[in-house]
Design a protein around this motif. Structure first.
Motif, PDB file in Angstrom:
ATOM      1  N   ILE A  49       0.816  -1.216   0.000  1.00  0.00           N
ATOM      2  CA  ILE A  49       0.000   0.000   0.000  1.00  0.00           C
ATOM      3  C   ILE A  49       0.852   1.270   0.000  1.00  0.00           C
ATOM      4  CG2 ILE A  49      -0.353  -0.190   2.532  1.00  0.00           C
ATOM      5  CD1 ILE A  49      -3.078   1.069   0.243  1.00  0.00           C
ATOM      6  N   ASN A  50       1.908   1.315   0.828  1.00  0.00           N
ATOM      7  CA  ASN A  50       2.732   2.532   0.897  1.00  0.00           C
ATOM      8  C   ASN A  50       3.504   2.774  -0.393  1.00  0.00           C
ATOM      9  OD1 ASN A  50       1.805   2.969   3.415  1.00  0.00           O
ATOM     10  ND2 ASN A  50       3.674   2.420   4.504  1.00  0.00           N
ATOM     11  N   GLU A  51       3.892   1.685  -1.059  1.00  0.00           N
ATOM     12  CA  GLU A  51       4.641   1.849  -2.318  1.00  0.00           C
ATOM     13  C   GLU A  51       3.742   2.449  -3.397  1.00  0.00           C
ATOM     14  OE1 GLU A  51       7.843  -1.809  -1.931  1.00  0.00           O
ATOM     15  OE2 GLU A  51       5.795  -2.305  -2.507  1.00  0.00           O
ATOM     16  N   ILE A  52       2.504   1.980  -3.456  1.00  0.00           N
ATOM     17  CA  ILE A  52       1.580   2.483  -4.488  1.00  0.00           C
ATOM     18  C   ILE A  52       1.150   3.914  -4.181  1.00  0.00           C
ATOM     19  CG2 ILE A  52      -0.686   2.111  -5.580  1.00  0.00           C
ATOM     20  CD1 ILE A  52       1.413  -0.027  -6.368  1.00  0.00           C
ATOM     21  N   PHE A  53       0.966   4.228  -2.906  1.00  0.00           N
ATOM     22  CA  PHE A  53       0.490   5.569  -2.554  1.00  0.00           C
ATOM     23  C   PHE A  53       1.599   6.614  -2.526  1.00  0.00           C
ATOM     24  CE2 PHE A  53      -3.608   3.934  -1.707  1.00  0.00           C
ATOM     25  CZ  PHE A  53      -4.451   5.031  -1.674  1.00  0.00           C
ATOM     26  N   TYR A  54       2.778   6.223  -2.029  1.00  0.00           N
ATOM     27  CA  TYR A  54       3.826   7.229  -1.831  1.00  0.00           C
ATOM     28  C   TYR A  54       4.932   7.185  -2.880  1.00  0.00           C
ATOM     29  CZ  TYR A  54       1.595   7.492   2.768  1.00  0.00           C
ATOM     30  OH  TYR A  54       0.670   7.626   3.781  1.00  0.00           O
ATOM     31  N   MET A  66       0.186  13.804   1.942  1.00  0.00           N
ATOM     32  CA  MET A  66      -0.341  12.527   2.460  1.00  0.00           C
ATOM     33  C   MET A  66       0.649  11.900   3.448  1.00  0.00           C
ATOM     34  SD  MET A  66      -2.427  10.816  -0.806  1.00  0.00           S
ATOM     35  CE  MET A  66      -1.201   9.671  -1.169  1.00  0.00           C
ATOM     36  N   LYS A  67       1.928  11.985   3.109  1.00  0.00           N
ATOM     37  CA  LYS A  67       2.960  11.414   3.994  1.00  0.00           C
ATOM     38  C   LYS A  67       2.957  12.131   5.335  1.00  0.00           C
ATOM     39  CE  LYS A  67       6.601   9.463   1.094  1.00  0.00           C
ATOM     40  NZ  LYS A  67       7.875   9.737   0.430  1.00  0.00           N
ATOM     41  N   LYS A  68       2.852  13.463   5.246  1.00  0.00           N
ATOM     42  CA  LYS A  68       2.867  14.277   6.452  1.00  0.00           C
ATOM     43  C   LYS A  68       1.668  13.926   7.344  1.00  0.00           C
ATOM     44  CE  LYS A  68       3.511  19.124   7.390  1.00  0.00           C
ATOM     45  NZ  LYS A  68       3.374  20.442   6.779  1.00  0.00           N
ATOM     46  N   GLU A  69       0.486  13.827   6.710  1.00  0.00           N
ATOM     47  CA  GLU A  69      -0.728  13.484   7.471  1.00  0.00           C
ATOM     48  C   GLU A  69      -0.606  12.106   8.114  1.00  0.00           C
ATOM     49  OE1 GLU A  69      -4.022  13.886   4.797  1.00  0.00           O
ATOM     50  OE2 GLU A  69      -3.533  15.984   4.459  1.00  0.00           O
ATOM     51  N   ALA A  70      -0.032  11.163   7.344  1.00  0.00           N
ATOM     52  CA  ALA A  70       0.130   9.799   7.864  1.00  0.00           C
ATOM     53  C   ALA A  70       1.028   9.798   9.092  1.00  0.00           C
ATOM     54  CB  ALA A  70       0.712   8.893   6.782  1.00  0.00           C
ATOM     55  N   LYS A  71       2.075  10.638   9.064  1.00  0.00           N
ATOM     56  CA  LYS A  71       3.000  10.713  10.201  1.00  0.00           C
ATOM     57  C   LYS A  71       2.277  11.290  11.424  1.00  0.00           C
ATOM     58  CE  LYS A  71       7.656  10.525   8.470  1.00  0.00           C
ATOM     59  NZ  LYS A  71       7.543  10.488   7.027  1.00  0.00           N
ATOM     60  N   ILE A  72       1.428  12.304  11.142  1.00  0.00           N
ATOM     61  CA  ILE A  72       0.659  12.905  12.243  1.00  0.00           C
ATOM     62  C   ILE A  72      -0.254  11.861  12.853  1.00  0.00           C
ATOM     63  CG2 ILE A  72      -1.156  14.594  12.781  1.00  0.00           C
ATOM     64  CD1 ILE A  72       0.163  16.363  10.521  1.00  0.00           C
ATOM     65  N   ASP A  73      -0.933  11.084  11.934  1.00  0.00           N
ATOM     66  CA  ASP A  73      -1.839  10.045  12.421  1.00  0.00           C
ATOM     67  C   ASP A  73      -1.092   8.996  13.231  1.00  0.00           C
ATOM     68  OD1 ASP A  73      -3.990   9.966   9.503  1.00  0.00           O
ATOM     69  OD2 ASP A  73      -3.959  11.246  11.266  1.00  0.00           O
ATOM     70  N   ASP A  74       0.120   8.624  12.725  1.00  0.00           N
ATOM     71  CA  ASP A  74       0.895   7.614  13.444  1.00  0.00           C
ATOM     72  C   ASP A  74       1.271   8.086  14.845  1.00  0.00           C
ATOM     73  OD1 ASP A  74       0.741   6.067  11.293  1.00  0.00           O
ATOM     74  OD2 ASP A  74       2.766   6.420  10.527  1.00  0.00           O
ATOM     75  N   GLY A  75       1.509   9.398  14.953  1.00  0.00           N
ATOM     76  CA  GLY A  75       1.998   9.909  16.219  1.00  0.00           C
ATOM     77  C   GLY A  75       0.914  10.192  17.227  1.00  0.00           C
ATOM     78  N   GLU A  76      -0.330  10.054  16.810  1.00  0.00           N
ATOM     79  CA  GLU A  76      -1.445  10.367  17.725  1.00  0.00           C
ATOM     80  C   GLU A  76      -1.523   9.383  18.886  1.00  0.00           C
ATOM     81  OE1 GLU A  76      -4.690  12.801  15.096  1.00  0.00           O
ATOM     82  OE2 GLU A  76      -5.040  10.700  15.536  1.00  0.00           O
TER      83      GLU A  76
END
Length: 363
Positions: free
Chosen positions: A253-258, A353-363
């Motif tokens: 999933i990360n390869e296709i999206f990022y 998207m990467k930035k948002e994903a990092k924010i989500d991961d850090g929640e």
């Protein structure tokens, strides 16, 4: 992750042609798909790219004018006593598939619940039917199980709903009933064919969440068929991007999206609605999918591809390896090809998207 996962589905070089009044349509062209136990694989692409046909072949429910001209579909499962078995579904007749596979080991959730539910039968009867047919479950036991399933898929007042007919339920509830029917025989593999298309956004999210929860609790494998990459981001481990009957890119999933590599994947990602973009118009991929009646040499996506090279009109690109899990069929990955960058707007979007994903991961 160190344990080796058990493969449940292995599709190799699948080729399907449809005989129509206008001629033969080469709808599926050399498709390869792998699915491991407990994983979710998404098949993404525009309408007519061959997503549903591929999965209907895996269930042995192709239309009568479809002819499988090559390939294998190996499905692995365990018998009640625990002995493993692998069968090539393409070598089995419809009767055998109905008895051993459909509903029992592979179940499908179709796009429109109204067409997959029988309007003349109560909800309860439709959920019980598979259990009684496959396992000879006594009626009382099947009834109790069906009530439990309705509760499991989030339907309140389950006892009462058992006596309802499909037209008495809302669209979201009907889709939950379809999922309950699919789960009734405890299948190993659940195929979800655009399971949220006919539903509004809030119900969509609930249905996706429901499928994810059920998958976790039961440890089943799921194949998602969709054109909506937003859905894919929420559910999939691996993604297969399909175009004109072929898989043109596949990866985690990360390869296709990022880190997408195929111009068609760039187009699909660019076409996702995005509130943060500066452009007010929604991006669309130019042109339309090819007519598979008259096959042309070269890459089927070439006429719509702004990055197309001369060779695209002559030869179909092979699958180039990007990483151990990431492959894409585009001549742009050939070492001799000129360097082509993804559109800058998409680059910015992926960075967001990467930035948002990092924010989500850090929640």
């Amino acid at each position: 992750m160190s344990e080796t996962k058990e493969q449940i589905l292995k599709i190799r070089d699948l080729d399907i042609t449809f005989q129509t009044t206008a001629g033969s349509v080469h709808a599926i062209r050399g498709v390869n798909i792998d699915l491991m136990k407990g994983e979710t694989v998404a098949i993404v692409g525009e309408s007519g790219s061959g997503k549903s046909v591929t999965m209907k072949a895996a269930m042995g429910i192709l239309a009568s004018n479809a002819k499988v001209t090559g390939g294998t579909i190996e499905f692995s499962y365990h018998h009640a006593d625990g002995t493993p078995q692998t069968v090539d579904i393409l070598t089995k007749d419809k009767k055998w598939i109905r008895r051993h596979i459909n509903g029992k080991r592979i179940a499908m959730v179709f796009q429109d619940p109204m067409t997959s539910l029988d309007p003349t039968m109560t909800i309860g009867k439709q959920i019980m039917e598979g259990m009684i047919w496959h396992f000879k479950t006594p009626k009382k036991e099947a009834w109790d199980k069906a009530v439990e399933l309705l509760k499991e898929v989030g339907i309140e007042d389950a006892e009462k709903r058992m006596k309802n007919y499909p037209h008495q339920l809302s669209g979201g509830m009907r889709q939950r009933v379809v999922i309950a029917i699919a789960l009734a025989c405890n299948p190993d593999l659940l195929i979800c064919d655009e399971p949220t298309t006919a539903l509004d956004v809030t119900i969509q999210a609930k249905i996706i969440e429901l499928i994810r929860r059920v998958q976790k609790e039961r440890g089943i494998s799921v194949i998602y068929i969709t054109h909506d990459l937003g859905v894919v981001a929420k559910v999939a481990d691996y993604v297969n991007v399909m175009y004109a009957g072929k898989i043109v890119e596949k990866g985690m999933i990360n390869e296709i999206f990022y880190d997408p590599k195929h111009p068609y994947t760039w187009g699909l990602l660019s076409a996702m609605p995005d509130l943060d973009t500066a452009d007010e118009r929604l991006y669309t991929i130019p042109g339309s999918p090819p007519n598979l009646l008259n096959e042309k040499p070269g890459d089927a996506f070439a006429p719509r591809n702004q990055f197309a090279l001369e060779i695209d009109d002559k030869a179909d690109p092979p699958m180039f390896q990007v990483t151990d899990t990431h492959y894409a069929a585009t001549w742009l990955l050939d070492p001799r090809a000129p360097k082509a960058e993804m559109p800058p707007e998409l680059k910015e979007r992926i960075a967001r998207m990467k930035k948002e994903a990092k924010i989500d991961d850090g929640e």
